[in-house]
Write an enzyme that holds these catalytic residues in place. Structure first.
Site, short mmCIF file in Angstrom:
data_model
loop_
_atom_site.label_atom_id
_atom_site.label_comp_id
_atom_site.label_asym_id
_atom_site.label_seq_id
_atom_site.Cartn_x
_atom_site.Cartn_y
_atom_site.Cartn_z
N GLY A 1 30.66 45.69 70.31
CA GLY A 1 30.26 46.38 69.09
C GLY A 1 31.42 47.18 68.52
N CYS A 2 31.25 47.62 67.29
CA CYS A 2 32.34 48.33 66.63
C CYS A 2 32.57 49.70 67.25
CB CYS A 2 32.05 48.42 65.13
SG CYS A 2 30.39 48.97 64.71
N TYR A 3 31.51 50.51 67.35
CA TYR A 3 31.68 51.81 68.01
C TYR A 3 32.21 51.63 69.44
CZ TYR A 3 28.94 54.35 64.41
OH TYR A 3 28.48 54.94 63.26
N THR B 1 34.04 49.43 70.79
CA THR B 1 35.46 49.09 70.84
C THR B 1 36.32 50.34 70.73
OG1 THR B 1 35.12 46.88 69.91
CG2 THR B 1 37.31 47.85 69.63
#
Lengths: 343, 343, 343, 343
Positions: free
Chosen positions: B148-150, B152
């Protein structure tokens, strides 16, 4: 590999040149100058360039610049016109992104910029760098004057209509809007986020410095004097120009969509959108591209053309690289294949 | 040339895959699916791709996808877990950008997503696609679950500290902020410009679905269970994640700047900024890059790490392409040399 | 009608004072000073005030200011501390919005502001103008030092927890974010729209001038020294502060929602949101209000408090007017009933 | 105290009515309806109203509405025209913010809205609620149709020129730009922050529903048919309309600045800026005000008028309250003294 020099690299057109040239397959920036930031690493000022640019800003130095195959001026007006003569004499070829060589008439230039022109003798030689109009002249030029951002969008939008003689050239209207980066990186209160965001306004209504450039360029295209009411506006965003152009048709039967498509079909950086589709600044963000839509509202006699560019790319540094490619016989699209950053 | 298929190409991670892959020297998108937009040209939906993508959206079709060398899922959760088994059985290799295969424990997945997992048997095989941690496993994987973005940004920020055992892993704090594109292209009132711009708020404070992923990933890195208080916030902009991370040092004498630089010196997409420099989301906009700064305010015992990514690039589609490059033996940076669009 | 003087009215806290006082039922601005804009109409600089303010900026003039019932300083630091002694001697009462009198310890002030304090003798007398803590002292004060914007949100958020002794005061964390107007109306490159919009970053991580004020204020509340890790961030918007506060609970059974509601039930400008509701900066935009949400994620031992204010209102000019009302015996809410401008 | 009912209070014009009426000295909202949010507290949906509004949304109920002195419709088109007849029959007075009663010709209405008009018999009676043109008719009306947002700005801008017969009414051009809140609170992809922010585009160029309203209104003013080319654009901000108007002067000697000032000198909510000053949307944000600038660029024969309003205030709810004040004999400015929120 083409050796590139950049005079005045700390502003937004400078960093944009660096962004584009860093990935150019056939060119490398060798010299970048800035009096104010002399000795500072470029990627310290612009951390997006970390890993892509190993240069430091250095003092302007004619010898180092002349050793380059091409020299860009990414300076405010009034710098290039003082330094370019010396560079040309020493054999350099120059692309000036500033306003210094855009107007052919030194008196007009002086009237709008409030000072004498420092090298009026070069004005007849300088080629106006709008490739869609003057590609061949650009190829052979020593000195190219890159068009302003507004004038690029306004000229590309009116061009097919004026070439075809379809509109009243005496009553053109251009209602344009630009992102704030067009005002550069100078510390001015008016361009603070707290002043310019969350708002929209016209400015320079009584007379903007891009007006004579627009009228000169459109006059050349039309083959006669034109009259433009030009109202620029400030958009609360960084990049993007949208010009909404109005003209009175003298032939309401013409197929304008076909006209525009035919005129630009071989142009790599002008994209005529399908009928009924209107451009958005976001679809050209970061790209060297002008997207155009055309409409005749309610089938009346007023044509509306909408043209968008990224003011820092097709409106400045991208167009400058396009001119460099043409001047140096490189593929015109080299280094310019960025896709608009959407969303 | 690697043949690429994309399932669910209408969302933001889909168009971002297309933007990156359009200029990838070794890959070409052959198939892109969307039930809702079936038959529509991709560049009609996304005019920034005009001239770069000649595809139409088509119905999902296993045979066409299996004929590709790699298949990306750019779908909401709950799609991949139903279709991936069939694709793997038919010989495909899959990179899933959704949450379906990120958690190893199906029960934990069900608790956070509110439904049973459709293919729990694949969870042990799926490789968590954070190259900085699992590059070798990714190279040999059939199924990669993109982080996921967060997660990462949070993992890359805490990683050197946890590997070195320098902080109390039981009391980690992550105060993160994301642009609205992280919420996707669904029509939701909360994500309207009129609701989400000109404001800032926390959300999902009691428990966000990225929490178990973060704790699983950091636990793997630390070699022990960790405890994270994770508070995501919504930024009034499109792209960008900034994670501000706090931890209590158990050794205040360590040279954290050197630690971070050493850990990431060979990582092409993680850039540790010089001491005293803090990252900004704008310097990685459009780039597959995580920039990190580290500070120990007032020389006390709390370390602050700041990590930024573009949520659609290093936080999603760029990282997916990076995983593809690793899986297929291509240069890891191929197609990923975009420079952050600044300003 | 209370006669009001304002020193330094060209900045954002100055125009905000004018906006609030223009509709105040019991006060009227009589004098507003600015050396730079002397002789210019106020509503020429701020056209939103056309019809509401008939004043011109004039040179600072002690006699004119002393004739007022109250004098606000809406100046950068280092102005008030030079002029206030003379005004107090002449009988004026002063509300200083700058940092000059916020810290009790002149040595600490000097360490953070890099110069000697010009009137350290007044520091013991100056009352810290956070009405929720010092309402009675404010009522009788000659000199009130209005709290900084970040400190207002951080103190109001931690206050109930520290008063109740429920958290570890030695390890407080404040991750705050502010709109750009907090940086004032100075022409600085960093605050240009092209630099600060479409981005998010931390700044002042190693040490921000609001840190000693926060620690002094929270220490007073806790009755003991506190330790705060304070990380401010810059939001791409004009108005609004959001502080996300973290602390370790020493009693996880306490009903924090009830605690916060009870503490603030009689405070007109602090609004504790219902359980599970988190504040947004937009709901207090233009309003003299702090909205607070509290949560204990996953029922663990870390409490998260979110507090929002408009940095120019409850974080500056609104709080200043609130202090004026208290000092002059007016209804505390007079002139402060603006409703947040949403959407 | 005037008793107010609001039908359809969940949209942006609804919450804006509540914001304005909450502080109105002579009016109180008694009933607010919404089928979708029935039973929900208003301040749960709009937390900026906490402490200012103690109502819940309730089902539409004719009896409750008729008991009010005035009923606002803050609904999409197609609601009022079905319910208003019953309310009028029962004795109510109605102010409709939607488009249902703005056009006098039911056939024109149907052509633009794609369905028959449900109560065409009321069209002749409905008064077009632009106080600067029809103040006396409004005072006596049972049913007032509030002007659209774009039409308000365009009509107020062209009005003095048309009344004076100074321009060619057959070739008017209006290039307008609106914030996204004008599109309402519906969940539409096009209005997501990720779609509409950081961009600018024209829309509805071929024909926007406000065109017939503009041409009807200007025709009434001119006393003859007019022809308007109207191009609306979408601004990346929440509130604000800026109309840039172009017309050909048939008398270039007229003193247009004096003309505009004279026409609006007694209008409380139209403010003609000094010569050379152009309006900005930010100076009227949250205020019931139209600010206007006029210029004749280069002294040629094209006049440019710039008119700004807040689309939710003078373009909708503020103008509705102004109409209410007129209808009920209250001071016209009651409850409308908000000052533009700048910065």
């Amino acid at each position: 590999m083409v050796r590139v020099g950049i005079v005045g690299g700390t502003g937004y057109t400078g960093v944009e040149l660096l962004r584009l040239l860093a990935l150019h397959p056939d060119a490398a920036v060798e010299v970048i100058t800035s009096r104010a930031e002399q000795g500072r690493r470029v990627d310290d000022l612009y951390p997006n360039l970390r890993g892509y640019c190993d240069l430091e800003f250095r003092e302007p130095d004619v010898a180092a610049l002349v050793a380059c195959d091409i020299v860009f001026f990414a300076t405010p007006h009034n710098v290039a016109m003082n330094l370019v003569p010396e560079l040309l004499d020493a054999g350099a070829r120059v692309i000036d992104l500033s306003a210094d060589y855009r107007l052919r008439d030194a008196a007009v230039w002086s009237a709008w910029y409030g000072e004498p022109h420092a090298s009026p003798g070069l004005l007849p030689e300088a080629v106006y760098g709008l490739p869609e109009v003057r590609r061949e002249e650009i190829a052979g030029a020593r000195l190219v004057a890159c068009p302003g951002c507004y004038p690029t969008s306004v000229q590309l939008g009116f061009l097919p209509l004026l070439e075809a003689g379809l509109v009243d050239a005496g009553g053109l209207i251009a209602s344009s809007a630009s992102g704030v980066s067009g005002a550069g990186r100078q510390a001015k209160v008016a361009n603070l986020l707290s002043e310019a965001s969350d708002s929209f306004k016209a400015y320079g209504v009584a007379g903007h410095r891009h007006l004579p450039e627009i009228e000169q360029g459109l006059g050349d295209i039309a083959g006669a004097a034109v009259n433009v009411t030009f109202v620029p506006h400030l958009l609360p965003l960084i990049r993007g120009i949208h010009s909404t152009l109005f003209a009175t048709l003298n032939d309401t039967a013409a197929d304008l969509q076909a006209l525009f498509e035919a005129r630009y079909t071989r142009e790599p950086f002008v994209d005529v959108l399908p009928a009924g589709v209107y451009p958005q600044t976001r679809t050209v963000k970061g790209a060297n591209r002008c997207q155009i839509g055309v409409s005749v509202p309610q089938g009346r006699d007023t044509v509306v053309v909408m043209a968008v560019i990224d003011n820092l790319v097709k409106g400045a540094s991208g167009q400058a690289v396009q001119n460099m490619n043409i001047m140096l016989g490189l593929p015109e699209t080299a280094g310019l294949e960025q896709i608009g950053l959407l969303p």
